[in-house]
Scaffold this active site. Structure first.
Site, mmCIF file in Angstrom:
data_model
loop_
_atom_site.group_PDB
_atom_site.id
_atom_site.type_symbol
_atom_site.label_atom_id
_atom_site.label_comp_id
_atom_site.label_asym_id
_atom_site.label_seq_id
_atom_site.Cartn_x
_atom_site.Cartn_y
_atom_site.Cartn_z
ATOM 1 N N CYS A 95 -2.998 14.129 25.067
ATOM 2 C CA CYS A 95 -3.142 12.899 23.552
ATOM 3 C C CYS A 95 -4.304 12.132 23.878
ATOM 4 O O CYS A 95 -4.800 12.056 23.921
ATOM 5 C CB CYS A 95 -1.998 13.375 22.769
ATOM 6 S SG CYS A 95 -1.785 13.216 21.247
ATOM 7 N N HIS A 133 1.356 18.487 24.601
ATOM 8 C CA HIS A 133 2.502 17.943 25.087
ATOM 9 C C HIS A 133 3.134 18.513 26.533
ATOM 10 O O HIS A 133 4.018 18.588 25.783
ATOM 11 C CB HIS A 133 3.340 16.777 24.699
ATOM 12 C CG HIS A 133 2.233 15.919 23.506
ATOM 13 N ND1 HIS A 133 2.255 14.691 24.250
ATOM 14 C CD2 HIS A 133 1.715 15.870 22.609
ATOM 15 C CE1 HIS A 133 1.664 13.267 22.823
ATOM 16 N NE2 HIS A 133 1.350 14.887 22.197
ATOM 17 N N GLU A 172 4.252 17.613 28.507
ATOM 18 C CA GLU A 172 5.328 17.090 29.066
ATOM 19 C C GLU A 172 6.565 17.035 28.406
ATOM 20 O O GLU A 172 7.499 16.966 28.659
ATOM 21 C CB GLU A 172 5.238 15.808 28.692
ATOM 22 C CG GLU A 172 5.443 14.362 28.132
ATOM 23 C CD GLU A 172 3.960 14.733 27.444
ATOM 24 O OE1 GLU A 172 3.309 15.542 27.587
ATOM 25 O OE2 GLU A 172 3.847 14.011 26.307
#
Lengths: 225, 101
Positions: free
Chosen positions: A87, A196, A198
């Protein structure tokens, strides 16, 4: 010895602690790095996390790109160290010219926050070797300036060289050219994407655990290299 | 002190959704006849010392490497004269002053 993966914290980073957590769950040793510190603390790889570094002033990632830590990250990335930009981290990598193109405001002007299906287009990078080419994964996506743009020649080159790493499925969320969600450099050590991974590493908090493969890919690659 | 102005605009081929939103709002506000709006950025730099060739070369460099992302944006560097007029001296499509054409 465990694999040390650094996560840079810029003023305005938001997802640095989630990235460190994901690295730990993948079996790596997460190391916090600070934007003003040129020293990478002997890490084997670096993650540039999501957020709004320097308030997104000027352009997203434009000021972070000139921070002291980035001078070393750019030098090491050119020497082959694995670097993942998520991002805002992807925006920093494009501003640093480690990856071609740029990220612009979503074509519909709205901030997007949703679980996003992606197709893995390349399993030949330091961060995607635990996936299969063509595999579909779902991870969160949240951005206001995630539209990937580059000139036609660059886009053709990325396609021809297999450097489109991820493509959006089920509708283009931000006007990215050719549905591109993530790309890699020629050597495959630098990867940037808007979604994302994560945030998708644990059943309790993520829509899936599909994102864990980014971090296990890097840990395995570094253990065997 | 001399003032140098750097204007940064998205390249014509890059979509400008903010400019489009502004353009679409105009008829609602009673402003007819504006067919397109492009939104950009303007930087006003106060320069210490003379605005000579080497100062302008440095400003051109900072515009090209920092104020603009030349992947998606064009820039122009202008010097504001004492009478208030602005003279373009460099830019994405303008060779630096004094450089061979």
């Amino acid at each position: 010895m465990t694999t040390r993966i650094g996560v840079v914290t810029f003023p305005g980073s938001l997802d640095d602690s989630d990235a460190r957590r994901a690295i730990g769950l993948a079996g790596g040793d997460p190391v916090a790095l600070w934007h003003r510190d040129k020293d990478l603390r002997q890490v084997d790889a670096v993650v540039l996390p999501g957020g709004f570094s320097y308030g997104d002033y000027l352009r997203c990632g434009a000021i972070a790109r000139f921070s002291p830590v980035m001078a070393t990250v750019i030098e090491q990335a050119k020497a082959g160290m694995p670097v993942l930009g998520i991002c805002n981290g992807f925006q920093v990598l494009c501003e640093s010219h480690l990856l071609p193109g740029a990220l612009t405001r979503n074509d519909h002007l709205h901030f997007v926050c949703r679980d996003q299906r992606l197709r893995v287009e390349s399993a030949d990078t330091a961060w995607t070797s635990d996936y299969e080419r063509g595999q579909e994964i779902t991870v969160p996506l949240k951005n206001g300036e995630g539209g990937y743009v580059a000139d036609e020649r660059t886009l053709d080159e990325l396609e021809a060289e297999g450097r489109v790493a991820f493509r959006y499925l089920g509708g283009n969320p931000n006007g990215s050219r050719r549905d591109i969600a993530g790309i890699t450099n020629e050597a495959g050590n630098v990867v940037g994407l808007m979604p994302h991974p994560e945030h998708a590493v644990e059943a309790l908090t993520g829509p899936t655990t599909d994102g864990l493969g980014f971090f296990t890919s890097a840990v395995k690659k570094l253990v065997t290299s | 002190m001399a003032r140098v102005v750097v204007d940064v605009m998205l390249k014509p081929e890059i979509l400008d959704p903010q400019g489009q939103a502004v353009q679409r709002a105009l008829p609602r506000l009673g402003f007819e006849g504006i067919s397109d709006v492009r939104q950009g950025k303007r930087f006003e730099l106060e320069v210490e010392g003379p605005v000579d060739g080497s100062a302008l070369a440095r400003i051109r460099e900072l515009a090209e490497t920092f104020l603009a992302n030349t992947v998606i944006e064009d820039f122009t560097v202008k010097v504001r004269e004492t009478d208030g007029t602005e003279r373009t001296v460099a830019g994405s499509d303008v060779p630096s002053e004094g450089a061979p054409a």
